[in-house]
Design an enzyme around this catalytic site. Sequence first.
Site, PDB file in Angstrom:
ATOM      1  N   GLY A  75      -1.713  -2.092  -8.168  1.00  0.00           N
ATOM      2  CA  GLY A  75      -2.242  -3.327  -8.279  1.00  0.00           C
ATOM      3  C   GLY A  75      -3.448  -3.296  -9.470  1.00  0.00           C
ATOM      4  O   GLY A  75      -3.715  -4.261 -10.016  1.00  0.00           O
ATOM      5  N   GLU A  83      -4.905  -7.132  -6.694  1.00  0.00           N
ATOM      6  CA  GLU A  83      -3.461  -7.567  -6.999  1.00  0.00           C
ATOM      7  C   GLU A  83      -3.346  -8.944  -6.111  1.00  0.00           C
ATOM      8  O   GLU A  83      -2.546  -9.868  -6.618  1.00  0.00           O
ATOM      9  CB  GLU A  83      -2.523  -6.604  -6.780  1.00  0.00           C
ATOM     10  CG  GLU A  83      -1.236  -6.543  -6.814  1.00  0.00           C
ATOM     11  CD  GLU A  83      -0.359  -5.407  -6.516  1.00  0.00           C
ATOM     12  OE1 GLU A  83      -0.496  -4.247  -7.467  1.00  0.00           O
ATOM     13  OE2 GLU A  83       0.343  -5.308  -5.634  1.00  0.00           O
ATOM     14  N   ARG A 140       0.918  -1.306   0.105  1.00  0.00           N
ATOM     15  CA  ARG A 140      -0.073  -0.143   0.004  1.00  0.00           C
ATOM     16  C   ARG A 140       0.768   1.415  -0.085  1.00  0.00           C
ATOM     17  O   ARG A 140       1.430   1.528   0.837  1.00  0.00           O
ATOM     18  CB  ARG A 140      -0.996  -0.074   1.308  1.00  0.00           C
ATOM     19  CG  ARG A 140      -1.871   1.221   1.301  1.00  0.00           C
ATOM     20  CD  ARG A 140      -2.911   0.820   0.258  1.00  0.00           C
ATOM     21  NE  ARG A 140      -4.094   1.790   0.490  1.00  0.00           N
ATOM     22  CZ  ARG A 140      -4.598   2.999  -0.291  1.00  0.00           C
ATOM     23  NH1 ARG A 140      -3.695   3.058  -1.283  1.00  0.00           N
ATOM     24  NH2 ARG A 140      -5.381   3.385  -0.021  1.00  0.00           N
ATOM     25  N   GLY A 141       0.907   1.968  -1.103  1.00  0.00           N
ATOM     26  CA  GLY A 141       1.692   3.309  -1.371  1.00  0.00           C
ATOM     27  C   GLY A 141       1.840   4.068  -0.139  1.00  0.00           C
ATOM     28  O   GLY A 141       2.912   4.386   0.402  1.00  0.00           O
ATOM     29  N   GLU A 142       0.520   4.490   0.492  1.00  0.00           N
ATOM     30  CA  GLU A 142       0.748   5.627   1.372  1.00  0.00           C
ATOM     31  C   GLU A 142       1.276   4.885   2.765  1.00  0.00           C
ATOM     32  O   GLU A 142       1.504   5.834   3.572  1.00  0.00           O
ATOM     33  CB  GLU A 142      -0.935   5.903   1.545  1.00  0.00           C
ATOM     34  CG  GLU A 142      -1.720   5.120   2.166  1.00  0.00           C
ATOM     35  CD  GLU A 142      -3.362   5.469   2.434  1.00  0.00           C
ATOM     36  OE1 GLU A 142      -3.742   5.493   3.342  1.00  0.00           O
ATOM     37  OE2 GLU A 142      -3.704   6.043   1.611  1.00  0.00           O
ATOM     38  N   ASP A 143       1.440   3.740   2.908  1.00  0.00           N
ATOM     39  CA  ASP A 143       1.706   3.354   4.288  1.00  0.00           C
ATOM     40  C   ASP A 143       3.303   3.198   4.095  1.00  0.00           C
ATOM     41  O   ASP A 143       4.104   3.551   5.094  1.00  0.00           O
ATOM     42  CB  ASP A 143       1.164   1.940   4.554  1.00  0.00           C
ATOM     43  CG  ASP A 143       0.071   2.127   4.829  1.00  0.00           C
ATOM     44  OD1 ASP A 143      -0.876   2.932   5.253  1.00  0.00           O
ATOM     45  OD2 ASP A 143      -0.716   0.908   5.083  1.00  0.00           O
ATOM     46  N   THR A 144       4.039   2.423   3.176  1.00  0.00           N
ATOM     47  CA  THR A 144       5.340   2.170   3.084  1.00  0.00           C
ATOM     48  C   THR A 144       5.970   2.374   1.855  1.00  0.00           C
ATOM     49  O   THR A 144       7.379   2.119   1.800  1.00  0.00           O
ATOM     50  CB  THR A 144       5.255   0.686   3.349  1.00  0.00           C
ATOM     51  OG1 THR A 144       4.908   0.048   2.190  1.00  0.00           O
ATOM     52  CG2 THR A 144       4.777  -0.031   4.591  1.00  0.00           C
ATOM     53  N   ARG A 145       5.664   3.178   0.938  1.00  0.00           N
ATOM     54  CA  ARG A 145       6.257   3.546  -0.277  1.00  0.00           C
ATOM     55  C   ARG A 145       7.583   4.237  -0.200  1.00  0.00           C
ATOM     56  O   ARG A 145       8.625   3.637  -0.827  1.00  0.00           O
ATOM     57  CB  ARG A 145       5.357   4.446  -1.358  1.00  0.00           C
ATOM     58  CG  ARG A 145       6.129   4.728  -2.603  1.00  0.00           C
ATOM     59  CD  ARG A 145       5.527   5.716  -3.371  1.00  0.00           C
ATOM     60  NE  ARG A 145       4.164   5.217  -3.928  1.00  0.00           N
ATOM     61  CZ  ARG A 145       3.785   4.464  -4.625  1.00  0.00           C
ATOM     62  NH1 ARG A 145       4.783   3.683  -5.223  1.00  0.00           N
ATOM     63  NH2 ARG A 145       2.606   4.015  -4.917  1.00  0.00           N
TER      64      ARG A 145
END
Length: 1079
Positions: free
Chosen positions: A51, A81, A19-24
């Site tokens: 995804g 995904e 999830r991009g906003e969490d860990t990108r």
Amino acid sequence: MAVSPRSSSLSYDVFISFRGEDTRLGFTAFLYKTLSDRGIRTFFDHNDDAGRGIAKAIEESMISIIVFSENYASSTYCLDELVSIVDSYTKKNNNHRRLVFPVFYNVDPSHVRYQKGIYAEALDALQKKNKFNSDKLKKWRNALNQAANFSGCHFKHGDGYEYELIDRIVDMVSSKIDSSPLRVADHPVGLNYRVLEVNWLLNDDVAGSNGAGVKVLGIYGMPGMGKTTLARSVYNSIAPKFDAFCFLEDVRENSAKHGLIHIQETLLTGIAGQKKNMNLQLASVGEGLLLLKHMLHRKKVLLVLDDVNTSDQLKAIVGGGPNYFGYGSAIIITTRDKQFLTTNGVDTTYKIEALTKDESLELLCWNAFKTNKIFPDFLDLLNRATTYASGLPLALEVIGSNLYGKGVEEWESALNSYEKIPSKDIQTILKQTYHALDRDVRQIFLDIACFFKGYKLSEVEYLLSAHYGYGFEPHHFKVLLEKSLIQIDEHNRVKMHDLIQDMGREIVTQESPEHPGKRSRLWLTKDIVDVLENNTGTSEIQSIILDFPKYEKVVQWDGKAFKKMNHLQILIIRSQRFSEGPKNLPNSLRVLEWWGYPSQTLPSYFYPEKLSVLKLPHSSFLSLELSKSKAKELSLVRCQNLVEIHDSVGFLDKLKILNVQGCGKLRTVPPIHLTSLEHLNLSQCSSLVSFPEILGNMKNITTLSLEYTAISEFPYSIGYLPRLKSLELHGCGKLRLPSSIILLSELEELNIWQCEGLQLYKQDKCIEKVGSTVSSNVKYIDFLSCNISDEFIQIGLAWFSNVVELNLSANNFTILPTCIKECRLLTTLILDYCMHLQEIGGIPPNLEILSAIRCTSLKDLDLANLLASTEVSCPLRELILDDCENLQEIKGIPLSIELLSARNCRSLTASCRRMLLIQELHVNGNKSVCLPGTQMPEWFENCSKGHSISFWFRGKFPAISLCIVGHMYKIPTKFRPIVIINGNIMKTELPTKTWFDFEFPMLTDHIFIVGERHIKFEDNVDEVLSENEWNHAVVSIDIEFKSNPIGQFAAWIGLHVIKQKCSMGRIQFTNPFNYQPIQ
């Protein structure tokens, strides 16, 4: 040991779902970088809409890593995904085995598995908002449940360091993709048909072999017959058919030396992808069996157990039987004893027979003459030798190698000696070869036989060089290789046949059969403990290496056992279970390695003047004094009580390696003047706030490892490291770089990332010494996510004006200043995810690549003004501005541009889009462009609905550009124009790699122009052309998702003829014939 082979036919080793906003910009970015740095091909989504439409990328990846974070289930794209990942894993017609590895990043695994907590809330919210049908929700829930049931890892903030988790994951991946086959034999005579026979037995009714569908096969035969060689060859031939596989070597020896728990840990390290470190410590065999069953009972496993001789060994690995492994698994056991197989219920067996007469002759010739040709003068001697060896491969190899390069008379003499040996005893044959060696080579042979079988060749050379000093020569290994007494395997480890090792150890044992303390070398635990507890050591002992099996009893001694060992040169103890520390250590020591050294000080009367290697990991020292030492290596790794390094260490002029990695309480390192130092490792010293003062030139150090320290500042004296080539600092909090760094004339790489803040400060000494015009010679700079300010950029560009590649991604500066133009050597500039960047004030004169992905504050880019002062023609080739959502204007595109990507730049003005598509910009056909849009440019003369277009031409294939308008999906494009001429499919090559590696997000209505220079042929086109006749061509676009279509890629395709390179009279877009064109 190998676990899962890298398949060259797959595009990626790893696909990361997150999830991009969490860990990108945090965990996942650093996981991706670490994987890439290790050479692991990784698919990483650089956009927020993760995804969508990437089933092809998942299909083309061997391992899927799923980072389950707090908001993962709130994204429909992530969930879709995930469904694709699980579907790919469960497909039965796959040519490749897929692996799924979940990472529970600050979430409870049970919440993912059973959709509880935040995962239940996320799914409920999606349902209320979008009213998904029950089938959709059911697929998501099933995928979450299945994915969470795979073996993975759980990380919770506060429970450890992220870098340790990343290291574990990368080690797991590395083990899974290891493609190196096991070394079999230099001359595999008679092996092929034996492999076929064993494989036939394995394939014969595998499912019916037992209730669990697991085949168990035993290979048996006398020592030296080639059981291990055969097992290795079988393993190499069938391993890719299994989910996981492992070859456990020397089970008999390793279990005796290290214990059964070690065997289990080795298996878990390889076959289950666990990292072999202190985090994997089994308390008992029972615990190991439970863990093995938990990890392997659903996997199709190939397991080879080499040289097993007790039921306990077998039970420690296969536990309760074949039901510990998944359906279709195979277990191969090699042993000397057929009765052992029968007793343990192994009914399918293969007896390895002696070589035939012809096979024996061939193998002997390979070793004696390095060819399979039989020389007539030696025929009778060859027949005598093969008759004597009786088809035993080991005997043939040793005899042949010993006679290599010898004449007929020497052969006669040697064979006469062999034939006097009663009962053809193989040990006596081997001893004849041993006694023919020079004295120095014999000593090296005995060291390997007693201690170093299985060690890396480089480590053996290092230790023996320290042991013998100038008396050691690397060519000694070459002699042993030529005599077939040792081998070097595919992992560069030193190997030795059991019979040869037994012979060497027996020679040492016979030095004093009843009294181990009077032997030159001690390796058996019981002998070493007896000598230490009873103080029976003598001056005869030269080397002791004690590798305790874990959880062995404590050695009860008085610490005085070393007093009489005044010739002891190697002492290696890898155990932490001693009742007290040593009261004496011999001054003769050259190598001292003691894990968990049981005292806070070295003995007071120990003078380590001859000591070359000192390694005391996991020990309890508060400090360590080393005066008058000539040590070349000092390692105090993970000494958790170490708070300082003694001043004396700073002046060890022979020291080449200083390693204090992981000493969490270390606060200070003394001033140093280590003139021989080559490597300094202070990584993971989390309490270390300052780098040591350097008291004079240290010309040999080339690398510094400073990851995850608290170092906030470097002294001016950092400039006294003139040959430093690489400096890496990761996760180091706030950090100040001194101006003296520009004095490091050979520094080429400066990698600093994930720091809380990066600053520069000037030092008066440096300014006085070098003035204000000197710049660093650093060529490659990576300042990823370092909270860099505008002030830093202004000063830093002046300091590092000779940089060639510069990465400033994920930083907070707002302006790239005009002085960037002074970086005249800069060819690549990366500004991705600089979300506060508002202005680019200049372009360096030699810049070739500029990437500014997702710079969301950037509104205007005028290249005409930025390049106005460029003295020569602009070399800028690639401009990548994807996802700059607020970018409105791109002006002044230079003629040199070959690639312009503005995917998802939806704020571009209509006039800007028109300018980027005008014919004059594309007149030479050398550009490829991607940007939002719905209309085909008017200058594309012929258009066709769909993804293909046809035309007729005379003479050579014309110079054309293509334009595609339509949806673009997030997949690895592997874009390739397909050209069919007169019914012949022509292979095309792609000269510009960057463009064709793009990963498209699912975007509606984009325009994609492909320039003529990107349509080149691998084949000879002239061979399919008709002379003086019209040739029919069909051009289509293939982006390789036809096997899993999501929808039509191109709504329209257009073709433009580049008139400067091609006459329009040679081209028609209507059929010039009266009959139908060739399809």
